[in-house]
Design an enzyme around this catalytic site. Structure first.
Site, PDB file in Angstrom:
ATOM      1  N   ARG A 132       8.847  -0.246  -3.308  1.00  0.00           N
ATOM      2  CA  ARG A 132       9.492   0.547  -4.355  1.00  0.00           C
ATOM      3  C   ARG A 132       9.945   0.029  -5.580  1.00  0.00           C
ATOM      4  NH1 ARG A 132      13.971   3.508  -0.594  1.00  0.00           N
ATOM      5  NH2 ARG A 132      13.757   1.146   0.383  1.00  0.00           N
ATOM      6  N   GLN A 177      -6.179  -0.228   3.695  1.00  0.00           N
ATOM      7  CA  GLN A 177      -4.920   0.211   4.962  1.00  0.00           C
ATOM      8  C   GLN A 177      -5.831   1.196   5.778  1.00  0.00           C
ATOM      9  OE1 GLN A 177      -1.059   1.558   4.812  1.00  0.00           O
ATOM     10  NE2 GLN A 177      -0.466  -0.470   5.513  1.00  0.00           N
ATOM     11  N   CYS A 199       4.096   3.445   9.651  1.00  0.00           N
ATOM     12  CA  CYS A 199       4.348   4.844   8.916  1.00  0.00           C
ATOM     13  C   CYS A 199       5.349   5.443   9.886  1.00  0.00           C
ATOM     14  CB  CYS A 199       3.035   5.535   9.070  1.00  0.00           C
ATOM     15  SG  CYS A 199       3.023   6.866   8.116  1.00  0.00           S
ATOM     16  N   ASP A 210      13.801  -4.070   0.003  1.00  0.00           N
ATOM     17  CA  ASP A 210      15.129  -4.213  -1.037  1.00  0.00           C
ATOM     18  C   ASP A 210      14.629  -5.421  -2.022  1.00  0.00           C
ATOM     19  OD1 ASP A 210      16.185  -2.035   0.602  1.00  0.00           O
ATOM     20  OD2 ASP A 210      17.259  -3.213   1.700  1.00  0.00           O
ATOM     21  N   THR A 270       1.475   5.047  -0.161  1.00  0.00           N
ATOM     22  CA  THR A 270       0.729   6.317   0.107  1.00  0.00           C
ATOM     23  C   THR A 270       0.875   7.440  -1.354  1.00  0.00           C
ATOM     24  OG1 THR A 270       0.794   6.308   2.331  1.00  0.00           O
ATOM     25  CG2 THR A 270       0.129   8.091   1.476  1.00  0.00           C
ATOM     26  N   HIS A 279       8.484  -5.021   7.827  1.00  0.00           N
ATOM     27  CA  HIS A 279       9.456  -4.044   6.929  1.00  0.00           C
ATOM     28  C   HIS A 279      10.844  -4.217   7.872  1.00  0.00           C
ATOM     29  CE1 HIS A 279      10.310  -0.003   4.734  1.00  0.00           C
ATOM     30  NE2 HIS A 279      11.221  -1.069   4.784  1.00  0.00           N
ATOM     31  N   PRO A 285       0.870  -1.187  -0.074  1.00  0.00           N
ATOM     32  CA  PRO A 285      -0.007   0.060  -0.198  1.00  0.00           C
ATOM     33  C   PRO A 285       0.899   1.254   0.179  1.00  0.00           C
ATOM     34  CG  PRO A 285       0.252  -1.047   2.106  1.00  0.00           C
ATOM     35  CD  PRO A 285       0.663  -1.883   1.384  1.00  0.00           C
TER      36      PRO A 285
END
Length: 603
Positions: A531, A374, A405, A508, A322, A474, A320
């Site tokens: 990413r 989310q 976050c 990564d 943002t 994460h 998700p």
């Protein structure tokens, strides 16, 4: 050695005053009109103007560091000015060649010819909405008007497509629901019952703690009294013999009370059993407590089994994201092989206030077969009520709670990664959401708040007990943000602590080699990709086909063209839609017209 510039050579400023060129100096003061300000009011020289700029606040009788009243709100309206708006705001009913129910009371313009004369040129000759739905919902406001307009200026409608348009987007929340939320009229029966249970539990825990502390104090005092009575005689400073029945508490109660400290109280076992004299005899049998715990865990497991199950294992999960993980981008990733998609982070308080901009984040395309949203919040009652309204209004497969976050705006409110340091509150949140939802509850967490003290390994076993369907870790802390490499060694150790729960890793993954390398090393059930998908949305195809794919420039342009079409379909092809909610004058007129049989229109 270096020749001084002629401008600075002519400056005669006192120490501490930086030279400023004349064209950059503005000395507008309160009371100056806009024309004088635009023309520029400058001093005779740079030094005078600079001094005016520095001491202007003191001249007005205020502090130089204190914001003056006239400066407040100076950025008001900048966001609106950045938007491209029509000079003439045409009524949406007139723009669609329909009759406006408000007539002269409508706050928008009904002069279609004037609007078309001032309207900018079309951006192209192809309207994606007309091709898909047979009718463009923006009518004359569409920036691709020529695609569905005849030579005599009439709108074209494909009756066959318009009669049964394809359903492309789900979770279109009804405006009545948003109105009930804004007016605090929406009902939350399950969340209200759960809040009452939490309140009762808090009162029971407080009472139990008080009684337990009293018992501990009694036990310490009783133990001290028994030890004193065991002595045959005691002689005081005056030489008097104290009888055996006389307790030490009666002789020096203050000294014995000093021994009863909080430290001693905490040392006594919580399961200690007390006899009639107040002394500690033995610890109680834990069979009853164990049976109660088993019953509770069994109830949790039964409740978890009754929920809608999703097998997350070995599926590619688009994170998700943002502001960038919007619906058109998710469609692109789905076409390249993403299995699980999740909407952008939505703030729970904003959802409960019925904000349209927040509810827009919950929309789902028909191609998203495994879709979740989310939510982010900091309080059990808010997140529980938010989960209940989600279960009643929209269609999702799971609800993810943001616990990672790192931004200050979220963290300082106690939400996001801040909840990692408050497992008690977090447990109330997750148990409440599971109570009111019929779908799975998942969480996305970071290693912890600080690099030196990770906390995920303490929370994951609790998640398994609470029946969380999926935990995504994460491999960075909140302190790291997105710098340095993700710690997959830590993710590996955490996975061993909860073998029966689905755990995904995150961080990564930019190639299929990264994906399979991290997955085999850590033993996780899957990996969330963020990413890496932003850099190349075709990464999902690379992973499934186990190959490196360097697509051509033509293919990249095709992706951008497709994303543009999806964006026009989702966000619209007009300049800016007029306000969908009528003014008070319009509502009054609509109510009067409703009594006369005229159909109400929100425009």
């Amino acid at each position: 050695m270096f020749k001084k510039h002629s401008f600075f050579a002519t400056m005669t400023n006192p120490t501490g005053i930086a030279p400023i060129k004349k064209e950059y100096i503005c000395s507008k003061q309160p009371g100056d009109d806009e024309d004088s300000f635009r023309a520029g009011v400058f001093g005779d020289d740079e030094r005078e103007a600079t001094l005016k700029l520095n001491v202007g606040a003191q001249d007005q009788g205020g502090s130089p560091n204190k914001k003056r009243k006239h400066e407040r709100g100076r950025n008001t309206g900048l966001r609106g000015k950045k938007r491209v708006e029509d000079e003439i705001k045409i009524c949406m009913k007139i723009a669609n060649d329909e009759v406006c129910a408000f007539g002269d009371n409508c706050k928008s313009s009904h002069d279609l010819s004037a609007y078309l004369q001032n309207k900018p040129e079309d951006l192209g000759s192809r309207c994606i909405n007309f091709e898909i739905f047979g009718k463009c919902p923006y009518g004359y406001k569409c920036r691709f008007l020529k695609a569905h307009q005849t030579e005599d200026g009439k709108l074209v409608v494909n009756e066959q497509l318009a009669a049964s348009p394809p359903v492309a987007t789900k979770n279109m929340v009804d405006r009545e629901v948003q109105k009930e939320l804004r007016l605090h009229q929406f009902k939350f029966p399950k969340a209200t019952a759960y809040a009452m249970e939490l309140e009762a539990e808090a009162l029971a825990e407080a009472e139990q703690g008080r009684l337990l502390k009293e018992k501990k104090l009694t036990a310490i005092v009783g133990t001290a009294a028994s030890t004193t009575n065991a002595a045959t005689t005691t002689t005081n400073t005056s030489g008097r013999t104290i009888p055996q029945t006389e307790s030490a508490v009666e002789q020096n109660p203050s000294q014995n009370c000093e021994a009863v400290t909080n430290e001693n109280v905490e040392k006594i076992d919580d399961n200690a059993k007390f006899d009639g004299s107040g002394g500690v005899v033995m610890t109680i049998e834990t069979e009853t407590a164990t049976s109660e715990i088993k019953a509770r865990i069994g109830a949790v497991i039964d409740q978890r089994d009754s929920k809608k199950k999703i097998d997350f294992r070995d599926k590619l999960y688009l994170a998700p994201l943002t502001t960038v993980g919007n619906l058109p981008f998710r469609r692109i990733c789905k076409e390249f092989g993403a299995d699980i998609t999740c909407g952008e982070m939505a703030m729970a308080p904003n959802l409960l206030q019925g904000q349209q901009s927040e509810w827009a984040l919950t929309r789902r395309h028909v191609s998203e077969d495994i879709f979740g949203i989310q939510v982010c919040g900091s309080k059990p009652d808010i997140l529980t009520r938010c989960a209940e309204v989600i279960s009643q209004t929209i269609e999702v497969d799971f609800v993810d709670v943001n616990l990672g976050c790192p931004i200050d705006l979220v963290y300082n409110k106690g939400a996001g990664s801040a909840l990692l340091d408050y497992p008690g509150k977090l447990g109330k949140i997750l148990r409440g959401m599971r109570r009111v939802l019929d779908v799975a509850v998942t969480v996305k967490i970071r290693m912890g708040v600080k690099d030196s003290s990770p906390t995920a390994h303490k929370l994951v076993p609790k998640f398994q007990t609470w029946g969380i369907g999926l935990t995504t870790i994460h491999g960075r802390s909140r302190q790291q943000r997105y710098t340095k490499a993700a710690n997959w060694d830590y993710i590996t150790e955490v996975k061993k602590l909860a073998p029966d729960m689905h755990i995904f890793g995150n961080g990564d993954v930019f190639s299929y080699e990264d994906y399979y390398g991290f997955k085999e090393k850590s033993g996780v059930d899957g990996i969330m990709i963020g990413r890496g998908a932003l850099i190349k949305p075709w990464l999902f195809d690379e992973i499934k086909s186990r190959r490196h794919w360097d697509i051509s420039s033509r293919e990249r342009f095709d992706i951008l063209r497709k994303f543009s079409d999806y964006g026009l379909e989702h966000w619209g092809s007009d300049t800016q839609v007029t306000c969908a909610f009528p003014s008070s004058k319009q509502r009054i007129g609509a109510k009067a017209q409703a009594n006369s049989g005229i159909q109400y229109s929100p425009y």
